[in-house]
Design a protein around this motif. Structure first.
Motif: not given
Length: 486
Positions: A105-108, A110-115, A152-165, A169-172
């Motif tokens: 499961l992956l969070c898309k 709120a806490n985006i990227g957590d799995t 890993d931080s590589y995926f999480l940083k990419q998703l954070d950069a792509l997701t509007p701030k 509640i953030r939605h990816s």
């Protein structure tokens, strides 16, 4: 290491594709390894993921055989999910978005990227939130490989950069599909290796939780023999305790207290049991001198474990590294780290010489008066205190807000039942029962029979090896399997 690259110019076509004018969305996250694929390339072409549903609060009930898994059940520290945050749902609504054993499961939102890796622990049906997606992989071998890389931080940083701030509640959306992951060439052992290590971590967490639940059940059966009729405290009782907060006079504390008072083998105080207390060290400059704390390992730095780092399943979630000018003292074998502030009552008992760490002033150290004290006494005490926490007894006896505080002066209220040595030894095996566990081999039976302390150490070792492999993979310098298993 990851690099954040700031581009000197942005193409109009990129702005149109990303549909955003936020500068944050145009920073580039990259790694040295050029062999990368987007996450969608590891997923099923036709149905890459299944989206969850939002049942609404109208379906919430106190008890049922259907549970609701939300974003808050998943975090960055665990490979599994937090079962204590599940909500029961009314089964008459006939939910279809079920989650099954070993689903990822992956969070898309709120806490985006957590799995998490879902491990079935009961016959209950589990449905998942609309803020989550269940990933469908092209091949089974990709599941555990991707799971580790998604953590890993590589995926999480990419998703954070792509997701509007800017939103509450953030939605990816589907942006997670565009995030890149390194892939391996001509080293098929990596897939089996990642499966074994990630399963080892997830099942170590799973069985640690189960063992603490088993210890609580054993203590409940041994100590809580009857339900006593509640009696309001007298004025003299209020004067004696010198406290008017209602918690210590609650029915919960009353019943525990009278069951221990009437325990057939008797009871004793902490000091009569053979233990004393001291507060953790003060990490202020006046005591440690100049000091540095970091999340990354550094040679000659000391391991620092905050009481809040102890999970509800008894293992340590994360460690901090402390470098200090002055000498640092450490907890020793048979010592118990007790969380005396915040979430009061979390415990961690040290069972051998393999762990050497310090803590801070928010932790209370419980240590044996006699160095010859059997380890089983320390373990029983740690599990007994966890039992009191789990049953909200310590919470009601603590004072103050934000979880409360349980100062050393309140320990006179703690009564310890005089259980026999057979019971102590039986319950101790749930916490300390070493088995020969290998990082690159998944053996559920051995994990299941190991103790909480052993699983904590094994989990830490698996994390360290896994991170080493991932770092080498990101650098494009992956070695052979023997380099990580010897």
């Amino acid at each position: 290491m990851e690099d954040v690259i700031i581009p000197e110019e942005v193409k109009i076509s990129d702005i149109i594709n990303r549909n955003s004018l936020s500068p944050n969305n145009y920073k580039e996250i990259n790694i040295p390894n050029k062999h990368q694929k987007e996450l969608k390339d590891f997923l099923d072409d036709n149905v890459p993921y299944i989206k969850g549903e939002e049942p609404g609060s109208i379906t919430y009930v106190e008890k049922s055989n259907v549970s609701f898994l939300r974003n808050s059940c998943i975090n960055k520290f665990n490979y599994g999910f937090d079962r204590e945050k599940l909500i029961c749902l009314n089964p008459k609504y006939e939910f279809n978005n079920m989650v099954y054993n070993h689903d990822v499961l992956l969070c898309k939102d709120a806490n985006i990227g957590d799995t998490c890796l879902f491990i079935q622990n009961s016959k209950k049906d589990i449905v998942f939130s609309s803020g989550l997606v269940k990933l469908n992989f092209k091949e089974k071998k990709y599941k555990y490989y991707c799971l580790a890389l998604l953590k890993d931080s590589y995926f999480l940083k990419q998703l954070d950069a792509l997701t509007p701030k800017g939103s509450t509640i953030r939605h990816s959306g589907e942006l997670f599909l565009k995030c890149k992951l390194p892939y391996v060439q001509n080293q098929e052992w990596v897939y089996d290796f990642f499966e074994s290590v990630t399963k080892n971590i997830a099942y170590a967490e799973h069985y640690s939780y189960e063992k603490l639940r088993s210890s609580n059940a054993m203590l409940e059966d041994e100590i809580i023999k009857r339900k006593y009729s509640y009696v309001q405290p007298t004025f003299s009782k209020l004067v004696e305790e010198n406290r008017v907060d209602a918690g210590i006079y609650s029915d919960t504390v009353f019943n525990w207290y009278h069951n221990v008072l009437n325990y057939d083998k008797g009871y004793e105080s902490l000091e009569e049991y053979g233990f004393k207390l001291k507060r953790g060290p003060n990490l202020a400059k006046r005591d440690l001198g100049r000091s540095i704390q970091t999340k990354e390992y550094k040679p000659n730095f000391n391991v620092l474990v905050y009481p809040s780092d102890i999970s509800n399943a008894g293992y340590i979630l994360e460690e901090t590294y402390l470098g200090a000018r002055n000498e640092v003292w450490f907890l020793e074998k048979s010592n118990i780290l007790f969380s005396s502030e915040g979430v009061v009552g979390k415990t961690f008992a040290i069972c051998d010489e393999s762990m050497k760490f310090t803590t801070n002033f928010h932790g209370t150290i419980i240590y044996p008066i006699n160095q010859e004290t059997p380890l089983s006494k320390s373990i029983f005490l740690a599990l007994y205190l966890n039992f009191l926490r789990e049953n909200k007894i310590l919470e009601k006896m603590a004072v103050g807000g934000n979880g409360g505080s349980f100062a050393i002066g309140y320990w006179d209220m703690i009564l310890i039942p005089k259980v026999d040595d057979t019971f102590k030894n039986d319950i101790a095996k749930l916490y300390y029962n070493p088995k020969e566990l290998k990082v690159d081999e998944f053996d559920e039976d051995k994990i299941k029979s190991s103790g909480v302390f052993d699983l904590n150490n094994f989990r830490i070792k698996c994390f360290a090896v896994l991170q080493l492999v991932i770092n080498d993979l990101k650098q494009g310098k992956l070695k052979d399997k023997q380099s990580y298993t010897c």
